[in-house]
Design an enzyme around this catalytic site. Sequence first.
Site, PDB file in Angstrom:
ATOM      1  N   SER A  22       0.833  -1.213   0.000  1.00  0.00           N
ATOM      2  CA  SER A  22       0.000   0.000   0.000  1.00  0.00           C
ATOM      3  C   SER A  22       0.872   1.270   0.000  1.00  0.00           C
ATOM      4  O   SER A  22       0.492   2.286  -0.589  1.00  0.00           O
ATOM      5  CB  SER A  22      -0.995   0.003   1.164  1.00  0.00           C
ATOM      6  OG  SER A  22      -0.339   0.185   2.392  1.00  0.00           O
ATOM      7  N   MET A  99      10.758  -6.679   4.399  1.00  0.00           N
ATOM      8  CA  MET A  99      10.927  -7.316   5.700  1.00  0.00           C
ATOM      9  C   MET A  99      12.261  -8.045   5.893  1.00  0.00           C
ATOM     10  O   MET A  99      12.352  -8.959   6.699  1.00  0.00           O
ATOM     11  CB  MET A  99       9.754  -8.284   5.965  1.00  0.00           C
ATOM     12  CG  MET A  99       8.397  -7.602   5.992  1.00  0.00           C
ATOM     13  SD  MET A  99       8.298  -6.235   7.177  1.00  0.00           S
ATOM     14  CE  MET A  99       8.119  -7.166   8.691  1.00  0.00           C
ATOM     15  N   LEU A 102      19.007  -5.369   5.964  1.00  0.00           N
ATOM     16  CA  LEU A 102      20.117  -5.257   5.011  1.00  0.00           C
ATOM     17  C   LEU A 102      21.403  -4.992   5.795  1.00  0.00           C
ATOM     18  O   LEU A 102      21.415  -4.200   6.739  1.00  0.00           O
ATOM     19  CB  LEU A 102      19.841  -4.128   4.022  1.00  0.00           C
ATOM     20  CG  LEU A 102      18.650  -4.390   3.084  1.00  0.00           C
ATOM     21  CD1 LEU A 102      18.251  -3.127   2.341  1.00  0.00           C
ATOM     22  CD2 LEU A 102      18.945  -5.523   2.101  1.00  0.00           C
ATOM     23  N   ASN A 116      13.455   4.303   4.485  1.00  0.00           N
ATOM     24  CA  ASN A 116      12.464   3.316   4.948  1.00  0.00           C
ATOM     25  C   ASN A 116      11.311   4.046   5.623  1.00  0.00           C
ATOM     26  O   ASN A 116      11.483   5.168   6.103  1.00  0.00           O
ATOM     27  CB  ASN A 116      13.137   2.370   5.960  1.00  0.00           C
ATOM     28  CG  ASN A 116      12.188   1.317   6.498  1.00  0.00           C
ATOM     29  OD1 ASN A 116      11.446   0.678   5.734  1.00  0.00           O
ATOM     30  ND2 ASN A 116      12.194   1.114   7.800  1.00  0.00           N
ATOM     31  N   HIS A 118       8.591   3.494   8.800  1.00  0.00           N
ATOM     32  CA  HIS A 118       8.365   2.660   9.988  1.00  0.00           C
ATOM     33  C   HIS A 118       7.114   3.167  10.711  1.00  0.00           C
ATOM     34  O   HIS A 118       6.947   4.381  10.893  1.00  0.00           O
ATOM     35  CB  HIS A 118       9.585   2.748  10.916  1.00  0.00           C
ATOM     36  CG  HIS A 118       9.453   1.860  12.102  1.00  0.00           C
ATOM     37  ND1 HIS A 118       9.590   0.486  12.023  1.00  0.00           N
ATOM     38  CD2 HIS A 118       9.161   2.125  13.399  1.00  0.00           C
ATOM     39  CE1 HIS A 118       9.394  -0.036  13.221  1.00  0.00           C
ATOM     40  NE2 HIS A 118       9.135   0.935  14.076  1.00  0.00           N
ATOM     41  N   GLU A 151      22.882   0.495   9.256  1.00  0.00           N
ATOM     42  CA  GLU A 151      23.006  -0.896   9.699  1.00  0.00           C
ATOM     43  C   GLU A 151      22.175  -1.190  10.931  1.00  0.00           C
ATOM     44  O   GLU A 151      21.708  -2.292  11.134  1.00  0.00           O
ATOM     45  CB  GLU A 151      24.462  -1.162  10.045  1.00  0.00           C
ATOM     46  CG  GLU A 151      25.225  -1.800   8.934  1.00  0.00           C
ATOM     47  CD  GLU A 151      26.609  -2.078   9.412  1.00  0.00           C
ATOM     48  OE1 GLU A 151      26.813  -3.108  10.055  1.00  0.00           O
ATOM     49  OE2 GLU A 151      27.471  -1.212   9.183  1.00  0.00           O
ATOM     50  N   GLU A 183       0.992   7.226   6.741  1.00  0.00           N
ATOM     51  CA  GLU A 183       2.158   6.690   6.011  1.00  0.00           C
ATOM     52  C   GLU A 183       2.040   7.025   4.529  1.00  0.00           C
ATOM     53  O   GLU A 183       3.019   7.381   3.876  1.00  0.00           O
ATOM     54  CB  GLU A 183       2.238   5.170   6.180  1.00  0.00           C
ATOM     55  CG  GLU A 183       2.582   4.713   7.579  1.00  0.00           C
ATOM     56  CD  GLU A 183       2.799   3.200   7.653  1.00  0.00           C
ATOM     57  OE1 GLU A 183       3.442   2.631   6.766  1.00  0.00           O
ATOM     58  OE2 GLU A 183       2.314   2.583   8.620  1.00  0.00           O
TER      59      GLU A 183
HETATM   60  C1  GRF Z   1       3.730  -0.452   6.816  1.00  0.00           C
HETATM   61  O1  GRF Z   1       3.017  -0.272   7.998  1.00  0.00           O
HETATM   62  C2  GRF Z   1       5.154   0.026   6.958  1.00  0.00           C
HETATM   63  O2  GRF Z   1       5.278   1.117   7.810  1.00  0.00           O
HETATM   64  C3  GRF Z   1       5.827  -1.185   7.585  1.00  0.00           C
HETATM   65  O3  GRF Z   1       5.244  -2.292   6.945  1.00  0.00           O
HETATM   66  C4  GRF Z   1       3.923  -1.949   6.499  1.00  0.00           C
HETATM   67  C5  GRF Z   1       3.908  -2.215   5.027  1.00  0.00           C
HETATM   68  O4  GRF Z   1       2.628  -2.047   4.471  1.00  0.00           O
HETATM   69  N1  GRF Z   1       7.254  -1.075   7.436  1.00  0.00           N
HETATM   70  P1  GRF Z   1       2.454  -1.989   2.897  1.00  0.00           P
HETATM   71  O5  GRF Z   1       3.074  -3.275   2.334  1.00  0.00           O
HETATM   72  O6  GRF Z   1       3.136  -0.768   2.387  1.00  0.00           O
HETATM   73  O7  GRF Z   1       0.972  -1.970   2.679  1.00  0.00           O
END
Ligand code: GRF
Length: 197
Positions: A22, A99, A102, A116, A118, A151, A183
């Site tokens: 998403s 997930m 790295l 990234n 979070h 890291e 996000e």
């Molecule tokens: C999101 O909540 C992001 O912050 C976290 O993983 C989730 C990924 O959701 N790192 P999507 O795959 O972008 O829908």
Amino acid sequence: MDGVSGPASKKRLAVLISGRGSNLQSIIDACETPDFPAEIAVVISNIPGAKGLERAERAGITALTVSHKDHANRENFEDALLKALEPYNVDLICLAGFMRLLTAHFLEQWQGKIINIHPSLLPAYKGVDTHERALAAGESEAGCTVHFVTEEMDSGKIILQKAVPILPGDTPKTLAERVLEQEHKAYPEAIRILFSA
Ligand code: GRF
């Protein structure tokens, strides 16, 4: 000076995913805005069949899978990722629900050019289960952070944060939905900030 302007001067992104995608979708949508400074050159998933790959394909973006399971160790997996990225001449890597951790092996080549998102107001609640932990701690506020990747997990320089209230009766699911909405605004905004700096 190359004298090139307009769409040809857009910065090139790689978006790395593992699942639903998403956040990838929010970047795809932003890239369709004419004044957005970037375009997605390639989407790479480490999970075959991840839903985000379909989103990329639907938008006409090259979508690849580099499965960590096809590689004996982290270093080999990271070499395969680096090799997959090579032809796309990318300016910035965006991890969007990617997930895998790295290591320096990968990161040293992308220092300052990998970010990234979070789902917490870092430095609070690094790692997984952020919403469960924020609720259990009785916080009144949650949110999301876009940051540079280093890291050390979820610890690089912060580019942008967006906060939301935690409301009475919230569950991890309702809170995750409220944060996710932010996000989707934060990621494109952070990319804009980086390329207008
Ligand atoms: C999101 O909540 C992001 O912050 C976290 O993983 C989730 C990924 O959701 N790192 P999507 O795959 O972008 O829908």
